[in-house]
Design a protein around this motif. Structure first.
Motif, PDB file in Angstrom:
ATOM      1  N   LEU A 366       0.871  -1.236   0.122  1.00 16.00           N
ATOM      2  CA  LEU A 366       0.006   0.127  -0.087  1.00 16.00           C
ATOM      3  C   LEU A 366       1.039   1.225   0.051  1.00 16.00           C
ATOM      4  N   GLY A 382      -3.638   1.119  -3.575  1.00 20.07           N
ATOM      5  CA  GLY A 382      -4.337   0.013  -3.000  1.00 20.07           C
ATOM      6  C   GLY A 382      -3.629  -1.255  -2.867  1.00 20.07           C
ATOM      7  N   ALA A 407      -9.636  -3.709  -1.076  1.00 28.21           N
ATOM      8  CA  ALA A 407      -9.991  -2.985   0.283  1.00 28.21           C
ATOM      9  C   ALA A 407     -10.058  -3.733   1.285  1.00 28.21           C
ATOM     10  N   GLY A 410      -6.600  -3.817   2.839  1.00 27.89           N
ATOM     11  CA  GLY A 410      -6.575  -2.538   3.486  1.00 27.89           C
ATOM     12  C   GLY A 410      -7.066  -2.443   4.566  1.00 27.89           C
ATOM     13  N   TYR A 417     -10.835   1.408   6.757  1.00 26.06           N
ATOM     14  CA  TYR A 417     -10.239   1.854   5.290  1.00 26.06           C
ATOM     15  C   TYR A 417     -11.470   1.792   4.175  1.00 26.06           C
ATOM     16  N   ILE A 421     -13.409   4.535   0.520  1.00 22.00           N
ATOM     17  CA  ILE A 421     -13.074   4.714  -0.562  1.00 22.00           C
ATOM     18  C   ILE A 421     -14.114   5.471  -1.416  1.00 22.00           C
TER      19      ILE A 421
END
Length: 496
Positions: A366, A382, A407, A410, A417, A421
């Motif tokens: 990341l 990401g 995602a 993350g 996180y 987005i």
């Protein structure tokens, strides 16, 4: 390993750029066709025009730059089977470098072009001790700061050195004074306390270090430090020569380099021009290509070929068998990136301003932007994965599935996180039209033999690109290949 070997002096550096002094073009022998508008092709066009050559660039894609690709609002992402458009906000600071994203200080050819074309540069924070290591099998499966891992690993290893020196288990060439100096050095290097590592303020403090004495965090388990591949990656990868801080990036996106060439070359450019045949003659080169639905031909005195080598077996040609055999030896590189537009720069609240976090999950890395600090929004990388299995998995997914998987990774490092987005853009290089790969390479046991063949001219035809360098995947490799090919070309012209 290549970068580390070069840093240790086992492999030559990328080298100083050579001054290119081309013989002025002769009238009637000054037509050059360049196949592919990547950086090597653009640099060849720029250098040849200085010597009076008339260049035509045939580019199969809708844009120049090759893998130098910066995505912003509305940009077309030409993925095979998944054509889509970047959905970032219409803000010039919200961009994603889907290809090259950093410039080391020793990449002198690239830096010289940036200076010559007035491409503004800014520093890029590539490594950051406040970023994270996340290894689900170590450290309790919780993210730990990279600085903690580095401080504790140095401490434990220094303690081992200290004990070994103290026991005198060294060669007789070591004097008593040498032993004492090494013990003192290991104590400072590892922040030892009477020869033992008991934690270090370098990894952080349990209390507010501005108002109270530093109380070192409890050390990580030495067994975890020794066995965590993610930890070693985070701690040691920045030691590679190409990651040596400070690194740089063009202000506003890496495609500032491409724009610099576009402002300074006068070559005729044809986009959406897909080459179908190359015929090398004694005194010319004939090229066939598809353009606006029609088959067209162009004849030139010389040809520089920037097309990815793995496409060449599918392009009709009259190359020699050993030349084609060398071209067919390349293996496609497989890299993948996805970027998220975040509505809030939450990482800055955690003290992270640029740098990279590492994970054993499919996202691998990341990246945090080091520009536009304290802005409301930001583009965060990401996932940047070098693992073939992970990349093939991402490439086989729908666009939304890719975003969901990255995602998920993350979220394990930054709780909440996913809630930040707003938009995403993904680039699997093995699926990008007219590329279908990234960072071509050959098996090590045949490299020297095949590389020498491809560095030479095939009649009036010259292969170029980072693929024809020892630095595949880097822009400097592309420029070095162009520089070498122009040298071979110049020798050929001088002998004519």
């Amino acid at each position: 390993m290549y970068g580390s070997s070069r840093a240790l002096g086992l492999i030559a550096d990328t080298g100083e750029p050579k001054a290119i002094h081309l013989r002025p073009a002769e009238k009637g022998k000054n037509k050059v066709v360049i196949l592919g508008g990547g950086l090597a092709g653009l640099s060849v066009a720029y250098q040849l025009q200085q010597a009076g050559y008339h260049c035509t660039i045939l580019e199969a894609s809708h844009r120049l730059g090759g893998r130098n690709l910066t995505l912003r609002h509305g940009d077309f992402i030409d993925e095979l089977g998944n054509p889509n458009f970047c959905q970032f906000d219409r803000d010039p600071n919200l961009y994603f470098n889907a290809g090259p994203a950093r410039i080391p200080g020793h990449h002198r050819r690239l830096l010289n072009y940036c200076k010559e074309f007035s491409v503004p540069l800014q520093l890029k924070a590539n490594s950051n001790r406040l970023a994270y290591i996340h290894d689900s099998n170590h450290f309790g499966g919780k993210p730990v700061r990279i600085g903690e891992y580095i401080a504790d690993s140095r401490g434990f290893l220094s303690e081992l050195v200290f004990k070994s020196v103290n026991q005198g288990d060294f060669s007789e060439e070591f004097s008593e004074e040498d032993w004492q100096k090494l013990m003192a050095y290991s104590s400072i290097f590892g922040d030892l306390n009477e020869g033992k590592y008991q934690g270090s303020g370098r990894s952080g403090s349990k209390k507010d270090r501005m108002l109270e004495h530093v109380v070192a965090k409890d050390p990580l388990k030495f067994a975890d430090i020794l066995t965590s591949k993610v930890g070693m990656m985070a701690a040691l990868t920045p030691e590679n020569y190409d990651w040596g801080e400070p690194l740089m990036e063009p202000v506003g996106g890496m495609d500032g380099v491409v724009e610099g060439f576009k402002r300074n070359i006068n070559a005729k450019v044809k986009l959406h021009a897909q080459v179908s045949a190359i015929q090398v003659n004694e005194d010319s080169v004939d090229i066939q290509y598809r353009y606006k639905g029609k088959q067209e031909n162009i004849q030139a005195d010389y040809c520089f070929n920037n097309i990815p080598a793995h496409f060449m077996p599918g392009i009709s040609n009259n190359f020699s068998a050993h030349y084609m055999n060398a071209l067919a030896s390349f293996k496609r590189g497989n890299l993948y990136k996805i970027a998220f537009q975040m509505k809030k720069r939450f990482w800055e609240e955690e003290g992270i301003y640029g740098g990279i976090s590492f994970t054993d999950q499919s996202a691998s890395q990341l990246w945090y932007p080091s520009h536009d600090i304290n802005s409301e929004k930001g583009i965060m990388l990401g996932s940047y994965s070098w693992d073939d299995a992970n990349n093939e998995m991402f490439a086989s997914m729908t666009l939304q599935q890719r975003a969901d998987e990255a995602a998920r990774c993350g979220e394990l490092i930054h709780p909440g996180y996913t809630s930040h987005i707003e938009a995403f853009a993904s680039v699997p290089w093995t699926r990008m039209n007219h590329m279908m790969g990234c960072g071509a390479h050959m098996p090590a046991d045949i490299w020297d033999e095949k590389f020498e063949v491809l560095q030479a001219a095939e009649g009036r035809h010259f292969m170029i690109g980072d693929q024809i360098s020892h630095h595949a995947g880097w822009q400097e490799g592309a420029f070095a290949s162009a520089e070498h090919a122009l040298g071979v070309f110049n020798d050929m012209v001088l002998k004519a």
